[in-house]
Scaffold this active site. Structure first.
Site, PDB file in Angstrom:
ATOM      1  N   ASP A 261       0.863  -1.175   0.000  1.00 13.62           N
ATOM      2  CA  ASP A 261       0.000   0.000   0.000  1.00 13.62           C
ATOM      3  C   ASP A 261       0.911   1.241   0.000  1.00 13.62           C
ATOM      4  O   ASP A 261       2.130   1.143   0.144  1.00 13.62           O
ATOM      5  CB  ASP A 261      -0.956  -0.014   1.209  1.00 13.62           C
ATOM      6  CG  ASP A 261      -2.182   0.879   0.970  1.00 13.62           C
ATOM      7  OD1 ASP A 261      -2.184   1.657  -0.004  1.00 13.62           O
ATOM      8  OD2 ASP A 261      -3.141   0.804   1.764  1.00 13.62           O
TER       9      ASP A 261
HETATM   10  C1  BGC Z   1      -5.107   3.185   0.433  1.00 13.54           C
HETATM   11  C2  BGC Z   1      -5.330   2.100  -0.589  1.00 13.54           C
HETATM   12  C3  BGC Z   1      -5.273   2.666  -1.976  1.00 13.54           C
HETATM   13  C4  BGC Z   1      -3.944   3.385  -2.165  1.00 13.54           C
HETATM   14  C5  BGC Z   1      -3.743   3.961  -3.556  1.00 13.54           C
HETATM   15  C6  BGC Z   1      -3.906   4.043   0.119  1.00 13.54           C
HETATM   16  O1  BGC Z   1      -3.870   5.159   0.939  1.00 13.54           O
HETATM   17  O2  BGC Z   1      -4.971   2.586   1.699  1.00 13.54           O
HETATM   18  O3  BGC Z   1      -6.555   1.466  -0.364  1.00 13.54           O
HETATM   19  O4  BGC Z   1      -5.441   1.649  -2.926  1.00 13.54           O
HETATM   20  O5  BGC Z   1      -3.874   4.445  -1.221  1.00 13.54           O
HETATM   21  O6  BGC Z   1      -4.570   5.017  -3.813  1.00 13.54           O
END
Ligand code: BGC
Length: 754
Positions: A261
């Site tokens: 993530d």
């Molecule tokens: C979130 C994810 C997301 C990623 C990309 C993160 O802050 O936890 O769920 O896919 O950002 O946008």
């Protein structure tokens, strides 16, 4: 050439640095960011062949441009793949996942995912960061909005259907994408409901509850999984080798791509496990293939591959050879995904401007979005105020009654609010009577909070008028109307990522508005917009009807008007219990029995709260899981079983329940089956959902619903360590209960010997 030969031939020509370059995943910066994106060095990375994929593009043109740069920067013409957050729709925005999950409808979930995939793929997107399948039981946690709710069985069915809809059957088809189950694991179990906070859980819960939708999604073929930000049992998930390499890749058989993530690898360091080089080594060894945003892989892996890692202060020693072997493995997985998508044959195969233009927000996509609103809208209370009488004069009140900025809900990063329909617009188009619309109150009255809620664009507009003037206007409107429809709840970003709350009641200005309106004596219909369960006991008591619409997306106004006017039956049910008040969270239907269900003479000494009666497990909050009324009424008969005494591991328990529409309108009910194993080796939940079926019945119509259970449906996970974990079932008595929600149940007992 087949995939394996192609990938190994290509890897044979690549340097180690080029292989590491494939792990780098950066944001195009064309949409909102959820952290510090750091240096925007995509261009230089591309020129150096140090980028494997980009996420967050917003047009075919941009995809094409990045791809051209990638191909010219790569000695081997290795294409990029493109990813995006497609959480509840891409251009056509559907109700929030917590709402959609409450549709209890796998066919609908598949259709929604199909449309999402079609729209995303038409814009060159190959990989979507969805479905989010985190079981969520604490309504303080803002990301319950994105989750399928509190129940692992429902979440698992949702995961399978979403994966099937997104991926279809052919990765080469122009309208399919690779799904990404997230966030692995127990992200929803954050202590105190504080986003990003850690979780400490026994394995029975970790694997039996939180991992269950991941197991189901992997079995349905999900091509990728994203790690979660939190630490689980003291180990940051991005470094959790036992859960990723051990359980996910081992027990669950996941062979796809594991992505980090946003800066999740770098954050291993903030979790206290050492410097950023250590973080990179730990993540790679744990089994994470791609590094989102943080660039720790490209920065540190080249050296780690030469020298290995020795950190006496944390007792860590990783040989260079182990790092190199893990790089080879991860690189093969990234390239395999690109191969499967057909990007080596034609890196521009998903780039078609004309297709993108005709696909986005097409009439059939909007029609599905509209239908999905009735399917996920929950009628919590109705004392005759709904559906609206034809021709009734309606006072439509609330800051979100005619506001476009709060329609789509959180994580609708490619949705355009300008394309969305407000409730006023929808109601005016459908309702025969007069509709007069006033604001009534600000969404919140705290300017600091308002600033935070406006982080991704303004959704909270603080009025220049004094609160009393707004209330007076609303009271006057209500007095001269036949019914007041009041839209209350959360601003769009009051739930979502990094939007945890300590109090989940209605903000004060909206509460004051309701109190004033209740005094007018005009029937009061609450339309509740929220991304999480709210504590609404007082407000529900004031209202004649309460309709929970969550955040309904592009077709919000039309879909909600369908339900308000009775064109459609409210067919949604709660995927999460609603607490009586904030202090009761987490409250969920699968509570365990305690040693103090009652205490004889000493009434006080039992599980529960002194200041909230009736909270002995299995108490279910103000509104239980699975709950939702219809405009008609249903009568459930007691369940019957074909055999009360079963024997043999291959036997099947067949449970039948008859349900009749005893009202005067056509309507929808969701028949639910719960199971309890009253005597087992460990304490087992007092209810576990094991089946559901949504049925539409005409007035007077009766239907028998048949559920079939195998022994494995009654088995549970138990063990002292991940290595010794087993699924066991205990012979003896089982209680099978059926009904329209987790509270209104009737049961039958069986015995099963094996
Ligand atoms: C979130 C994810 C997301 C990623 C990309 C993160 O802050 O936890 O769920 O896919 O950002 O946008």
């Amino acid at each position: 050439m087949d995939e394996t030969s192609f990938v190994s031939a290509l890897m044979g020509r690549m340097t180690l640095a080029e292989k590491i370059g494939q792990f780098n995943l950066l944001s195009a910066g064309e949409g909102p960011e959820t952290g510090s994106a750091g240096v925007r060095n995509i261009r230089s990375r591309l020129e150096a062949g140090q980028l494997g994929a980009i996420f967050g593009t917003k047009s075919v043109r941009s995809v094409r441009a990045w791809q051209e740069l990638a191909l010219s920067g790569s000695r081997h013409a290795i294409p990029l793949f493109f990813a995006e957050d497609v959480i509840h729709g891409h251009r056509t925005i559907f109700p929030l996942p917590i709402a959609l999950a409450g549709a209890f409808d796998p066919a609908l979930w598949r259709d929604v995912a199909r449309v999402s995939a079609r729209e995303a793929a038409a814009e060159g997107i190959n990989h979507v960061y969805a479905p989010m399948v985190d079981v969520a039981r604490d309504a303080r946690w803002g990301r319950v909005a994105e989750s399928p709710g509190e129940d692992p069985f429902l979440a698992a069915r949702y995961a399978e259907a979403m994966v099937a809809g997104l991926e279809g059957t052919d990765p080469l088809a122009p309208d399919t994408v690779v799904a990404c189950l997230k966030h692995f694991l127990a992200y929803g179990a954050a202590v105190g409901g504080r986003d990003y906070d850690n979780a400490s859980l026994g394995l029975e819960e970790l694997i039996g509850v939180y991992a269950e939708p991941f197991r189901a999604g992997v079995a349905a073929g999900a091509g990728s999984v994203m790690a979660s930000f939190n630490a689980v049992n003291k180990r940051p998930m991005h470094a959790h080798r036992a859960l990723i390499r051990g359980w996910l890749r081992g027990d669950a058989g996941f062979a796809g791509l594991m992505v980090a993530d946003y800066t999740g690898i770098a954050e291993i360091s903030a979790h206290g496990l050492g410097d950023r080089a250590t973080a990179a080594a730990l993540a790679l060894i744990a089994g994470i293939d791609m590094d989102m945003i943080g660039e720790d892989y490209v920065t540190h892996l080249p050296r780690l591959a030469e020298e290995g890692l020795a950190r006496p202060e944390s007792g860590l020693a990783i040989e260079a050879g182990e790092i190199v072997a893990a790089i080879e493995e991860a690189c093969a997985r990234v390239l395999a995904l690109k191969y499967r998508l057909g990007l080596f044959d034609d890196p521009f195969r998903y780039c078609d401007e004309a297709r993108a233009a005709r696909t986005a927000l097409s009439a059939d996509h909007r029609a599905l979005a509209r239908r999905s609103i009735a399917e996920s809208t929950v009628l919590l209370k109705n004392e005759g105020a709904l559906p609206l009488a034809p021709g009734a004069c309606v006072a439509l009140i609330g800051a979100m009654a005619d506001d476009r900025t709060n329609l789509l809900g959180t994580w609708a990063v490619s949705g355009d609010p300008a394309q969305a329909v407000t409730l006023r617009e929808g109601l005016v188009a459908l309702h025969g009577g007069e509709v007069c619309c006033v604001k009534g109150a600000d969404l919140v009255d705290d300017t600091v909070l308002a600033g935070r809620l406006n982080v991704h664009g303004q959704t909270v507009f603080l009025d220049e008028r004094p609160a009393e003037a707004m209330i007076a206007e609303a009271v006057a409107a209500a007095r001269s109307a036949d019914v007041a429809v009041v839209v209350v709840g959360e601003a769009k970003e009051y739930s979502g990522e990094s939007s945890s709350r300590t109090e989940i009641g209605l903000p004060a200005p909206q509460r004051r508005l309701l109190e004033a309106l209740a005094e007018t004596g005009t029937p009061l219909v609450l339309v509740v917009k929220t991304g999480r369960p709210l504590a609404l006991a007082e407000e529900v008591a004031l209202a004649d009807a309460v309709l929970l619409v969550w955040f309904a997306g592009t077709e919000a106004g039309n879909g909600i008007a369908d339900v308000l006017t009775g064109v459609a039956d409210p067919a949604g049910r709660l995927a999460m219990s609603f607490p009586a008040r904030t202090g009761q969270v987490p409250v969920f239907h699968a509570a365990e029995p305690t040693g103090r269900p009652y205490s004889g003479r000493f009434e006080k000494f039992k599980t529960g709260y002194l200041d909230l009666p009736d909270t002995v497990p299995p108490a279910t909050g103000l509104f239980p899981f699975g709950f939702g009324l219809s405009y008609t009424r249903f009568a459930y008969a007691a369940p019957r079983v074909d055999e009360t005494a079963l024997s043999g591991a291959d036997a099947r328990a067949v449970v039948r329940v008859s349900v009749q529409n005893v009202g005067a309108r056509r309507g929808t009910t969701v028949a639910q089956l719960y199971v309890r194993d009253p005597v087992a080796r460990i304490t087992r939940p007092m209810r576990e959902l094991k089946g559901f079926e949504k049925v539409v019945l005409e007035p007077g119509e009766c239907r028998e619903i048949v559920f079939t259970l195998t022994l494995s449906d009654l088995a549970y996970v138990m063990g002292d360590s991940l290595e010794t974990l087993e699924r066991v079932a205990d012979p003896g008595t089982f209680v099978l209960a059926t009904g329209p929600d987790a509270r209104a149940l009737q049961s039958v007992e069986i015995t099963w010997q094996f």
